[in-house]
Design a protein around this motif. Sequence first.
Motif, PDB file in Angstrom:
ATOM      1  N   THR A 144       0.800  -1.223   0.000  1.00  0.00           N
ATOM      2  CA  THR A 144       0.000   0.000   0.000  1.00  0.00           C
ATOM      3  C   THR A 144       0.837   1.279   0.000  1.00  0.00           C
ATOM      4  OG1 THR A 144      -0.145  -0.047   2.416  1.00  0.00           O
ATOM      5  CG2 THR A 144      -1.908  -1.154   1.181  1.00  0.00           C
ATOM      6  N   SER A 145       2.143   1.165   0.265  1.00  0.00           N
ATOM      7  CA  SER A 145       2.997   2.354   0.250  1.00  0.00           C
ATOM      8  C   SER A 145       3.412   2.684  -1.173  1.00  0.00           C
ATOM      9  CB  SER A 145       4.255   2.109   1.094  1.00  0.00           C
ATOM     10  OG  SER A 145       5.129   1.206   0.434  1.00  0.00           O
ATOM     11  N   SER A 146       3.884   3.905  -1.390  1.00  0.00           N
ATOM     12  CA  SER A 146       4.373   4.294  -2.723  1.00  0.00           C
ATOM     13  C   SER A 146       5.541   3.413  -3.143  1.00  0.00           C
ATOM     14  CB  SER A 146       4.812   5.763  -2.716  1.00  0.00           C
ATOM     15  OG  SER A 146       3.729   6.619  -2.472  1.00  0.00           O
ATOM     16  N   MET A 147       6.424   3.105  -2.174  1.00  0.00           N
ATOM     17  CA  MET A 147       7.569   2.243  -2.461  1.00  0.00           C
ATOM     18  C   MET A 147       7.079   0.873  -2.926  1.00  0.00           C
ATOM     19  SD  MET A 147      11.080   2.523  -1.992  1.00  0.00           S
ATOM     20  CE  MET A 147      11.428   3.436  -0.490  1.00  0.00           C
ATOM     21  N   GLY A 148       6.092   0.328  -2.194  1.00  0.00           N
ATOM     22  CA  GLY A 148       5.580  -0.990  -2.529  1.00  0.00           C
ATOM     23  C   GLY A 148       4.822  -1.021  -3.846  1.00  0.00           C
ATOM     24  N   LYS A 149       4.007  -0.014  -4.080  1.00  0.00           N
ATOM     25  CA  LYS A 149       3.249   0.046  -5.338  1.00  0.00           C
ATOM     26  C   LYS A 149       4.187   0.117  -6.537  1.00  0.00           C
ATOM     27  CE  LYS A 149      -0.877   2.235  -3.370  1.00  0.00           C
ATOM     28  NZ  LYS A 149      -1.676   3.485  -3.274  1.00  0.00           N
ATOM     29  N   ASN A 150       5.249   0.906  -6.411  1.00  0.00           N
ATOM     30  CA  ASN A 150       6.198   1.021  -7.522  1.00  0.00           C
ATOM     31  C   ASN A 150       6.990  -0.265  -7.719  1.00  0.00           C
ATOM     32  OD1 ASN A 150       5.383   3.612  -8.114  1.00  0.00           O
ATOM     33  ND2 ASN A 150       7.020   4.607  -6.983  1.00  0.00           N
ATOM     34  N   LEU A 151       7.246  -0.997  -6.624  1.00  0.00           N
ATOM     35  CA  LEU A 151       7.920  -2.288  -6.760  1.00  0.00           C
ATOM     36  C   LEU A 151       7.023  -3.264  -7.526  1.00  0.00           C
ATOM     37  CD1 LEU A 151       9.875  -4.158  -3.952  1.00  0.00           C
ATOM     38  CD2 LEU A 151       8.594  -5.356  -5.690  1.00  0.00           C
ATOM     39  N   ILE A 152       5.750  -3.269  -7.222  1.00  0.00           N
ATOM     40  CA  ILE A 152       4.822  -4.159  -7.920  1.00  0.00           C
ATOM     41  C   ILE A 152       4.769  -3.814  -9.411  1.00  0.00           C
ATOM     42  CG2 ILE A 152       2.376  -4.779  -8.129  1.00  0.00           C
ATOM     43  CD1 ILE A 152       2.247  -4.484  -5.029  1.00  0.00           C
ATOM     44  N   LYS A 153       4.795  -2.530  -9.721  1.00  0.00           N
ATOM     45  CA  LYS A 153       4.869  -2.118 -11.133  1.00  0.00           C
ATOM     46  C   LYS A 153       6.182  -2.595 -11.756  1.00  0.00           C
ATOM     47  CE  LYS A 153       2.074   2.078 -10.491  1.00  0.00           C
ATOM     48  NZ  LYS A 153       2.102   3.568 -10.476  1.00  0.00           N
ATOM     49  N   GLY A 154       7.252  -2.532 -10.975  1.00  0.00           N
ATOM     50  CA  GLY A 154       8.540  -3.008 -11.471  1.00  0.00           C
ATOM     51  C   GLY A 154       8.511  -4.497 -11.762  1.00  0.00           C
ATOM     52  N   LEU A 155       7.851  -5.258 -10.887  1.00  0.00           N
ATOM     53  CA  LEU A 155       7.688  -6.694 -11.135  1.00  0.00           C
ATOM     54  C   LEU A 155       6.960  -6.949 -12.439  1.00  0.00           C
ATOM     55  CD1 LEU A 155       6.771  -8.317  -7.685  1.00  0.00           C
ATOM     56  CD2 LEU A 155       8.678  -8.941  -9.172  1.00  0.00           C
TER      57      LEU A 155
END
Length: 559
Positions: free
Chosen positions: A379-390
């Motif tokens: 739910t964090s910006s860091m986490g959301k961007n990691l999921i996009k990176g995946l």
Amino acid sequence: MKITISIPSVLIILLLVLLSACKSSDLNFTKKDVQSSQKLIGLEIEDQYIGDMHRYIGRNKAGYDSMRKYPIDNETFPALTFDPHPAGFEFPEVKTPNNTWDIPSGTPLPATDEEIAFLNIPELAGLLRSKKLTSERLTQIYLDRIEKYDSQLFSVITVTKALALKQARQADNDIQSGNYKGLLHGIPYGVKDLMAVEGYPTTWGAAPYKNQMIDYTATVVKMLEEKGAVLIAKLVSGSLARGDVWFGGKTKNPWDLKQGASGSSAGPGSATAAGLVAFSLGTETLGSITSPSTRNGITGLRPTYGRVSRNGTMSLSWSMDKIGPMCRSAEDCEIVFDAIYGKDELDPTTNDVAFHQVKKAPSELKVAYLKDDIDADSTSSMGKNLIKGLAVLKELGVNPTAISLPKNYPFNVFDIILRAEAGAFFDELVFSQEVDKMVEQNYGSRANSLRQSRFIPAVEYLQANRQRRQLMDDIHELFKNYDVIIAPSFRGRQLFITNLTGHPVVSIPTGFDKRSRPTSMTFIGNLYDEGSILALAKAYQAETEFDEKHPPLFSKSNQ
């Protein structure tokens, strides 16, 4: 008359002498002090034993006090040198590296100095080798940017201007005469000011050492000098390798000047992101490359423990310190790492295991991901961007397997390993009370950490390292079937665990949060396999533009 005394007899005599020197009346602590100190280590010893303990502890203290009369050189490692290799570990096959990078020959010279400052290493190398740009001009561009911008960033401690211009002119003469030394020839860079450079202060970012002069140069700096690189600045280390506060202030994040640059490689992170240097060298013990690389939106490589010599560099933890490149791209990190790794007789932890580029496609790499940690941060910006990176990586053919890090370990105790080793290195600083002169004096400060290190029992330090050995074996079993493990940079314990085990990681930018601050993800590799994590990082950066973004306040042409 000849008198013969056996060795056991001599030992007994010495013991009696020591004991007699430590009579209860001569000690500056009492039996009650010994009883009270038990609370610190969770013991309850019967009163009948306290008297003998009191004398024995007094003997120990006399030994400690006598030891401080014998100087120890900064470069002296403990006899118990850390071995990062788990049980059954097999070193990579010995073969000659065939590492190559393209140097573009047709790169036009950009119209502005600012555009030149943000070029990557191959682009700068192409301009220098083709003589479209001189090293002296390039060096002056970066020196001018330091003069213009560092009053806002506080990222530079010492500008090595005279040395830089001398090295730049030498590079130009070499290139002009056909003696081209490779991609780093004539490229200006900075080093974290834990690394000694003869003729310049090595401050370690701390007030007690701000005038310290070390009469030799760190091995990594010498290696870069041999490659023709140009040292222009000694960059900020947070005080004694902690945080982003040093004796000159607080180093700032160029993306948001209200925020610190993070640390402790604060200067390399901030200066590299803002285009004050072409690349930099940082150090990490427990996040000091990963954290400022994330905060400042650059790429940071923390190599395998023992890959890069630490000779001439301040020690914080002999068993955890590493030196690595902090650059604006994974390819730049790879180029710099190739220039600085290798065996150094002056650092007993180094070896001659070769570095090999990995030229596999992403789909050919065996990849895992820390699913639980990624889900917990979704739910964090860091986490959301990691999921996009995946998602980007999956489009490249990566099919990651979900894995989890071991949980059944006393993670709350491992911190004492770093603290005890730091306490040993800075023993004199604490006993002289010079530690009181450090800028930060709060609960989380390095000064407080060093003081409390005196209360870490040697037994607990060794027990923690035995637990660490078991952790290393478990992590090796978990990682060995994969080339790359994808992880959040901070969520969970991967950063802590991999610093304990010595595994390499690369931190790469993945976008921005709602306040336009950079985010990142981390790729973890097996020991000595920096090649695989860099290969995947390069593939990701070829598909995205985050490594090409620069802070608007310092890059008007990038807006």
